[in-house]
Design an enzyme around this catalytic site. Structure first.
Site, short mmCIF file in Angstrom:
data_model
loop_
_atom_site.label_atom_id
_atom_site.label_comp_id
_atom_site.label_asym_id
_atom_site.label_seq_id
_atom_site.Cartn_x
_atom_site.Cartn_y
_atom_site.Cartn_z
N ARG A 104 -0.29 10.12 -28.55
CA ARG A 104 -0.38 11.28 -29.47
C ARG A 104 -1.79 11.84 -29.30
O ARG A 104 -2.78 11.14 -29.56
CB ARG A 104 -0.13 10.85 -30.92
CG ARG A 104 -0.54 11.94 -31.90
CD ARG A 104 -0.06 11.70 -33.30
NE ARG A 104 1.37 11.95 -33.40
CZ ARG A 104 2.03 12.11 -34.55
NH1 ARG A 104 1.38 12.02 -35.71
NH2 ARG A 104 3.32 12.33 -34.56
N HIS A 131 6.52 18.25 -29.46
CA HIS A 131 6.83 16.99 -30.18
C HIS A 131 8.27 16.58 -29.85
O HIS A 131 9.16 16.63 -30.69
CB HIS A 131 6.65 17.22 -31.69
CG HIS A 131 6.54 15.98 -32.50
ND1 HIS A 131 6.53 14.71 -31.95
CD2 HIS A 131 6.43 15.80 -33.84
CE1 HIS A 131 6.42 13.81 -32.91
NE2 HIS A 131 6.37 14.44 -34.07
N GLN A 134 10.50 14.00 -31.91
CA GLN A 134 10.98 14.47 -33.21
C GLN A 134 12.25 15.32 -33.04
O GLN A 134 13.22 15.15 -33.78
CB GLN A 134 9.90 15.29 -33.90
CG GLN A 134 10.30 15.76 -35.28
CD GLN A 134 10.43 14.62 -36.28
OE1 GLN A 134 9.48 13.86 -36.49
NE2 GLN A 134 11.60 14.49 -36.90
N ASP A 220 7.81 23.56 -41.00
CA ASP A 220 6.80 22.52 -40.80
C ASP A 220 5.54 22.97 -41.53
O ASP A 220 5.46 24.12 -42.00
CB ASP A 220 6.56 22.34 -39.29
CG ASP A 220 5.68 21.14 -38.95
OD1 ASP A 220 5.40 20.31 -39.84
OD2 ASP A 220 5.25 21.04 -37.77
N CYS A 260 10.00 17.78 -40.22
CA CYS A 260 9.62 16.55 -39.51
C CYS A 260 8.78 15.62 -40.40
O CYS A 260 8.68 14.43 -40.12
CB CYS A 260 8.87 16.90 -38.24
SG CYS A 260 7.28 17.70 -38.50
N ARG A 288 14.18 8.63 -36.13
CA ARG A 288 13.11 8.46 -35.14
C ARG A 288 13.20 7.05 -34.56
O ARG A 288 13.05 6.84 -33.36
CB ARG A 288 11.73 8.66 -35.77
CG ARG A 288 11.40 10.07 -36.24
CD ARG A 288 11.15 11.02 -35.09
NE ARG A 288 10.08 10.60 -34.20
CZ ARG A 288 8.78 10.81 -34.40
NH1 ARG A 288 8.38 11.48 -35.48
NH2 ARG A 288 7.86 10.41 -33.54
N1 NVA Z 1 3.08 20.28 -36.54
C1 NVA Z 1 2.60 19.08 -37.17
C2 NVA Z 1 3.60 17.97 -36.99
C3 NVA Z 1 3.18 16.67 -37.61
C4 NVA Z 1 4.18 15.57 -37.36
C5 NVA Z 1 1.25 18.70 -36.56
O1 NVA Z 1 1.09 18.84 -35.35
O2 NVA Z 1 0.37 18.29 -37.31
N1 CP Z 2 6.96 13.55 -37.99
C1 CP Z 2 5.94 12.81 -37.50
O1 CP Z 2 5.70 12.76 -36.31
O2 CP Z 2 5.27 12.11 -38.46
P1 CP Z 2 3.91 11.30 -38.27
O3 CP Z 2 2.81 12.30 -38.10
O4 CP Z 2 3.78 10.53 -39.55
O5 CP Z 2 4.00 10.40 -37.08
#
Ligand code: NVA
Ligand code: CP
Length: 306
Positions: A104, A131, A134, A220, A260, A288
């Site tokens: 990540r 992502h 997800q 989101d 998500c 997930r």
């Molecule tokens: N769009 C959000 C998703 C978090 C799971 C982010 O990138 O922070």
């Molecule tokens: N939806 C998701 O990826 O959650 P986290 O940021 O908690 O991993």
């Protein structure tokens, strides 16, 4: 040795997703029955996090353990990655010691460079651009509730972020349509739109119009990780982009709501919608685990005879 990475949704074909969903259904059912399934004994997953996470970390870590393997959490906060060791060098070293890697991070280019130098499969656990894990879970969840997503309409309301970009890729692979409505300065980048066949999306200036005919409504956070300094400006710019009950009433009667998570009640979604009868967000989060177990199994063992 031949192996695959999962860096973006378009890395897999529709057939591969159908296979993964079949495996995920079986893996979920076995898990619910407390039946032991350890195909990944002695296999190790390294999880590299440059950003925070609850669901991604837990689902990969628990999933790996439940398949008989081990997961190791690495954070840029306390590894040499955070002190400037080149991503290529890190990839060479990490991938000599484990069987599979999940990352990540921020720029999508980082994960691409890691994968190019990795001896083992690399999974995208979220970048600024995509992502895919997800959306795999979201489509699996939709299928559990409503059957095939083919020819359906998904309404994306809010920021054209990593989730939105991934929904667009998925629309092309599964043959459905995404109605996208974002505030004027937060639209899908031309570079992303260029990748998608126009038959699979439509852009709406008004969110309510995007909801008409939607089988699935999703949104989101207004501010994704890495954009925190824009939070106050975004709160102003996204004020009309809260999915509330009135907005949901514009969609199909049996439309599902997905997010998500983590969610901000009263910002991108009202509490009544998030906690309401059309919301499937908790199943979406749980899935997930099951879908990523299928993914780990596939990337490490290939297609199994079923
Ligand atoms: N769009 C959000 C998703 C978090 C799971 C982010 O990138 O922070
Ligand atoms: N939806 C998701 O990826 O959650 P986290 O940021 O908690 O991993």
């Amino acid at each position: 040795m031949q192996f695959k990475h999962f860096l973006q949704f378009s890395d897999f074909s529709r057939e591969e997703y159908e296979y993964l969903f079949e495996r995920a259904r079986w893996i979920k059912q076995e898990f619910k029955q407390y039946r032991q399934y350890w195909p990944l004994t002695d296999r190790t997953l390294a999880m590299v996090f440059d950003k925070n996470s609850t669901r991604t970390r837990l689902s990969f870590e628990a999933g790996m353990h439940q398949l008989g393997g081990t997961a190791i959490y690495l954070s840029s906060r306390d590894t040499q990655l955070g002190r400037g060791e080149p991503v290529e060098d890190s990839a060479r070293v990490i991938s000599r010691m484990v069987d599979i890697v999940m990352i990540r991070t921020y720029e999508h280019d980082i994960i691409k460079r890691f994968a190019e130098n990795s001896r083992v499969p690399v999974i995208n656990g979220l970048t600024d651009k995509y992502h895919p894990c997800q959306i795999m879970s979201d489509i699996f969840t939709y299928t559990e509730y409503r059957g095939s997503i083919v020819n359906k309409t998904v309404a994306w309301i809010g920021d054209a972020n990593n989730m939105c970009n991934t929904w667009l890729q998925a629309a092309e692979i599964f043959n459905f349509k995404v109605h996208v409505s974002t505030p004027p300065d937060y639209g899908v980048s031309p570079e992303q739109l260029e990748l998608i066949n126009p038959a699979h999306y439509e852009i709406f200036a008004h969110p309510r119009k995007a909801l008409i005919g939607a089988d699935l409504v999703t949104t989101d956070v207004w501010t994704s990780m890495g954009f925190e300094e824009e939070t106050e400006q975004r709160k102003r710019d996204f004020a009309d982009y809260c999915v509330n009950e009135e907005m949901m009433s514009m969609a199909q009667k049996d439309a599902l709501f997905m997010h998500c998570l983590p969610a901000h009640r009263g910002e991108e979604v009202s509490a009544a919608v998030l906690d309401g009868p059309q919301s499937v967000v908790w199943d979406e989060a749980e899935n997930r685990l099951h879908t990523q177990k299928a993914l780990l199994e596939y990337l490490l063992l290939g297609k199994l005879m079923i």
